[in-house]
Design an enzyme around this catalytic site. Structure first.
Site, mmCIF file in Angstrom:
data_model
loop_
_atom_site.group_PDB
_atom_site.id
_atom_site.type_symbol
_atom_site.label_atom_id
_atom_site.label_comp_id
_atom_site.label_asym_id
_atom_site.label_seq_id
_atom_site.Cartn_x
_atom_site.Cartn_y
_atom_site.Cartn_z
ATOM 1 N N HIS A 115 0.817 -1.222 0.000
ATOM 2 C CA HIS A 115 0.000 0.000 0.000
ATOM 3 C C HIS A 115 0.849 1.270 0.000
ATOM 4 O O HIS A 115 0.351 2.341 -0.307
ATOM 5 C CB HIS A 115 -1.032 -0.014 1.139
ATOM 6 C CG HIS A 115 -0.479 0.309 2.494
ATOM 7 N ND1 HIS A 115 0.187 -0.597 3.259
ATOM 8 C CD2 HIS A 115 -0.512 1.449 3.236
ATOM 9 C CE1 HIS A 115 0.544 -0.050 4.417
ATOM 10 N NE2 HIS A 115 0.131 1.199 4.428
ATOM 11 N N ASP A 143 8.419 -6.984 8.012
ATOM 12 C CA ASP A 143 7.126 -6.293 8.052
ATOM 13 C C ASP A 143 7.111 -5.055 7.144
ATOM 14 O O ASP A 143 6.165 -4.858 6.382
ATOM 15 C CB ASP A 143 6.804 -5.898 9.501
ATOM 16 C CG ASP A 143 5.439 -5.244 9.643
ATOM 17 O OD1 ASP A 143 4.519 -5.661 8.926
ATOM 18 O OD2 ASP A 143 5.296 -4.317 10.465
ATOM 19 N N HIS A 180 7.676 -2.076 1.856
ATOM 20 C CA HIS A 180 7.511 -0.620 1.736
ATOM 21 C C HIS A 180 8.852 0.106 1.519
ATOM 22 O O HIS A 180 8.976 0.957 0.648
ATOM 23 C CB HIS A 180 6.866 -0.041 2.996
ATOM 24 C CG HIS A 180 5.587 -0.718 3.403
ATOM 25 N ND1 HIS A 180 4.730 -1.291 2.502
ATOM 26 C CD2 HIS A 180 5.020 -0.909 4.629
ATOM 27 C CE1 HIS A 180 3.685 -1.807 3.160
ATOM 28 N NE2 HIS A 180 3.850 -1.587 4.442
HETATM 29 C C1 BG6 Z 1 1.976 -2.220 7.510
HETATM 30 C C2 BG6 Z 1 2.767 -2.871 8.617
HETATM 31 O O1 BG6 Z 1 2.258 -2.819 6.280
HETATM 32 O O2 BG6 Z 1 2.297 -0.838 7.444
HETATM 33 C C3 BG6 Z 1 2.538 -2.154 9.943
HETATM 34 O O3 BG6 Z 1 2.386 -4.221 8.734
HETATM 35 C C4 BG6 Z 1 2.796 -0.672 9.803
HETATM 36 O O4 BG6 Z 1 3.354 -2.691 10.979
HETATM 37 C C5 BG6 Z 1 1.998 -0.128 8.630
HETATM 38 O O5 BG6 Z 1 2.405 -0.047 11.009
HETATM 39 C C6 BG6 Z 1 2.278 1.339 8.364
HETATM 40 O O6 BG6 Z 1 1.386 1.784 7.369
HETATM 41 P P1 BG6 Z 1 0.762 3.236 7.425
HETATM 42 O O7 BG6 Z 1 0.013 3.388 6.155
HETATM 43 O O8 BG6 Z 1 -0.100 3.285 8.652
HETATM 44 O O9 BG6 Z 1 1.943 4.149 7.534
#
Ligand code: BG6
Length: 476
Positions: free
Chosen positions: A192, A249, A254
Site C-alpha cells: 500500500h 514487516d 515498503h
Molecule cells: C503495515 C505494517 O504494512 O504498514 C505495519 O504491517 C505498519 O506494521 C503499517 O504499522 C504502516 O502503514 P501506514 O500506512 O499506517 O503508515
C-alpha cells in the site's frame, strides 16, 4: 466501472478490514466509484449474521471516518450496508468454499450475467496457500467465458496483502502456486505504500524536474537515508508480528519499494509492465553495502516487547533495524542507502533524504559545520511534502552563510484532505485492473533476496534493547 461486481473479503473480523478496508470501500461508494450493482461478501470463521457484519462495518466506518469526499454522490451508510452479506466459513474447509461458490453462482443467475469477481486476502499470511488452493478447488479461480470480444465482464482477480511469504522459500512456493492457479494479469500483490500520494510523487518529481534528474547519480549524491519510524508499539498485533519483525514487516516491501522508486532508471513509458520491470531491475542490483564496520547492521527490540500479548517469552524478533544497502550499477556505485525503521521510537515519521555532496571549496568567510550540503527530502508522512535545503548569506557585513528551505507542503498547497488514501487507491486500481502500483514476481523475489542477505549477516549481530520513545540515532 459499470459492470456488476462481487467483492469477497477473507478475514473481515481482522484488523485490516476494521481499520482500513471498510472505510475505504465506503469512501469509494460515497464518491460513486463503485459499480451501481455490487455485493460485498465478508467471509470469516465467526458465527455472524449479515446484520452483525453490517454492524461491525458501520462501527469501523464511524471509528475512523474517511477523509472529506470530493464528490459526494451517495452518503447513506445504511444504503451502503445493504450491499453487505456474511458467509460463515472455515478458511481451511473445501466445503465452505464450495458453498461460497454456490452463492456467487446464484448471484450470477439472479443477475443473468457473469459478474466481475474480486477476492481480497486480508488474513494471516500463513493462511494464503490454503485459501488460494480452496478458491481454485471450488472453481472460483476461473473467469467466465466472454460472450463476445466486446464483453469485458466476468473477470476474476485476486488481491494479496503483504507480507508475501515469511522467507524466500515460502515466497517462491506461494508464487509458484499463484502462477499455477491464476494468470499474472489476475494477481494483484499489494504494497500500500506504492499507493500513497507522496510515494507516487517520487517518480513524478524525478522525471518532471530535469534539474534534479541530471544530478541523480553518484557524482552529485553522497548518500540516501530512508526512515520509517513509528511511535506506536505492536499493540494487538503481537501474534502476527512476532517471528516476522520489522525487516520483513516493512523493510522487505515498503522501504525497498521506496528505494526502488528513488534509484530506478527512467522507464521508456509509464505502462504498468515497464514501470514494474524498472523497479525490479534496480532491486535485483541492490545488496548490502560493505563498510569498514561490516554491513553496518543494527537490530533492536524495545523494552516491554516480550510482555506484549501473543509474543514469545524469549522472542528475538527485532522491532528496530538499521542497514546500509548499495545499488551495484554505474549510476549508484559507492552511494550508501541507509534504511532505518523502528516501532516505539520517539517520532512517527516516514521520509526519504537525499544528501548531495558538500562543496569542496566554499566561497564564504564562515564555514558551516555541515559543509554546505544540499538535502532533498520527501516527507511521506506526516506533513506530506517535499523540501530542498539550500544556503544563503545573512544580510550584514559578515558573510554568514545559513541554511534555508524551498518547500512544498501538500496540506498548504493542495486539498490533501480531499485526496484518496492508499487503500482506496489499492481497491480502485484492483477494480480497474491497473497493476502499476502492485508488485510483480520479480520485485518480490529480488526483495526477498536482499532481505535474506541481511538476515544471514545479522545472525551474529546482538539484539540491542531500547526504551520506548528512544530517538532512533540513540539505538546502536
Ligand atoms: C503495515 C505494517 O504494512 O504498514 C505495519 O504491517 C505498519 O506494521 C503499517 O504499522 C504502516 O502503514 P501506514 O500506512 O499506517 O503508515
Amino acid at each position: 466501472m459499470t459492470e456488476p461486481l462481487i467483492l469477497t473479503i477473507f478475514g473481515v473480523t481482522g484488523d485490516l478490514y476494521r481499520t482500513k478496508l471498510a472505510r475505504s470501500l465506503y469512501r469509494l461508494y460515497s464518491e460513486g466509484l463503485l459499480p451501481e450493482d455490487f455485493l460485498i461478501i465478508g467471509f470469516a470463521r465467526r458465527p455472524f449474521t449479515d446484520e452483525e457484519f453490517r454492524v461491525l462495518t458501520r462501527e469501523a466506518i464511524e471509528n475512523s471516518p474517511p477523509r472529506l469526499s470530493i464528490n459526494n454522490k451517495n452518503n447513506s451508510v445504511e444504503e451502503f450496508l445493504e450491499h453487505f452479506r456474511y458467509v460463515q466459513g472455515n478458511l481451511e474447509s473445501e466445503e465452505d468454499f464450495t458453498n461460497l461458490g454456490q452463492l456467487l453462482l446464484k448471484e450470477d443467475e439472479r443477475q443473468g450475467i457473469c459478474t466481475n469477481k474480486l477476492f481480497y486476502l486480508a488474513t494471516q499470511p500463513s493462511l494464503y496457500a490454503t485459501i488460494l488452493q480452496n478458491i481454485a478447488t471450488a472453481g472460483l479461480a476461473i473467469p467466465c467465458v466472454p460472450k463476445s470480444s466486446q464483453d469485458t465482464t466476468g473477470w476474476t482477480r485476486i488481491l494479496v496483502e503483504k507480507p508475501f511469504g515469511k522467507n524466500i522459500e515460502e515466497a517462491e512456493r506461494l508464487d509458484e502456486m499463484l502462477g499455477e492457479l491464476f494468470g499474472e494479469s489476475q494477481i494483484f500483490r499489494i504494497d500500500h505504500y506504492l499507493a500513497k500520494e507522496t510515494v507516487q510523487n517520487i517518480l513524478t518529481f524525478r522525471f518532471s524536474n530535469n534539474v534534479f534528474e541530471s544530478l541523480w547519480n553518484n557524482k552529485a549524491i553522497e548518500r540516501v537515508h530512508i526512515i520509517f519510524h513509528e511511535s506506536k508499539t505492536v499493540g494487538t498485533r503481537g501474534g502476527f508480528y512476532d517471528g516476522i519483525g520489522a525487516l520483513r514487516d516493512v523493510g522487505q516491501n515498503h522501504m525497498l519499494q521506496m528505494l526502488a522508486l528513488l534509484a530506478m532508471e527512467p522507464s521508456k513509458d509509464m505502462s504498468a509492465d515497464t514501470i514494474r520491470a524498472a523497479r525490479a531491475a534496480v532491486l535485483e542490483q541492490t545488496h548490502l553495502f560493505k563498510t569498514d564496520r561490516g554491513g553496518g547492521v543494527v537490530r533492536g527490540q524495545y523494552e516491554g516487547y516480550l510482555q506484549e500479548s501473543q509474543v514469545g517469552p524469549d522472542s528475538q524478533t527485532e522491532t528496530f533495524f538499521r542497514v546500509i544497502l548499495g545499488v551495484n550499477n554505474e549510476r549508484w556505485k559507492g552511494v550508501p542507502f541507509e534504511l532505518e525503521s523502528g516501532k516505539a521510537v520517539a517520532e512517527a515519521r516516514v521520509s526519504l533524504h537525499i544528501y548531495f555532496k558538500g562543496t569542496t571549496k566554499c566561497n564564504c568567510a564562515i564555514s558551516h559545520s555541515e559543509g554546505h550540503q544540499n538535502i532533498l527530502t520527501f516527507d511521506v508522512q506526516p506533513n506530506e511534502g517535499i523540501r530542498f535545503r539550500f544556503w544563503f548569506k545573512r544580510p550584514g557585513f559578515h558573510s554568514s552563510v545559513e541554511p534555508q528551505e524551498l518547500s512544498f507542503n501538500y496540506a498548504r498547497e493542495t486539498n490533501m484532505e480531499m485526496s484518496h488514501d492508499a487503500y482506496e487507491r489499492v481497491l480502485y486500481d484492483g477494480l480497474k485492473g491497473d497493476q502499476t502500483l502492485f508488485t510483480n514476481t520479480k520485485e518480490i523475489m529480488a526483495e526477498w533476496r536482499v532481505v535474506t542477505e541481511i538476515i544471514d549477516t545479522w545472525q551474529s549481530v546482538p539484539l540491542t534493547l531500547y526504551s520506548k520513545g528512544s530517538r532512533a540515532e540513540e539505538i546502536v
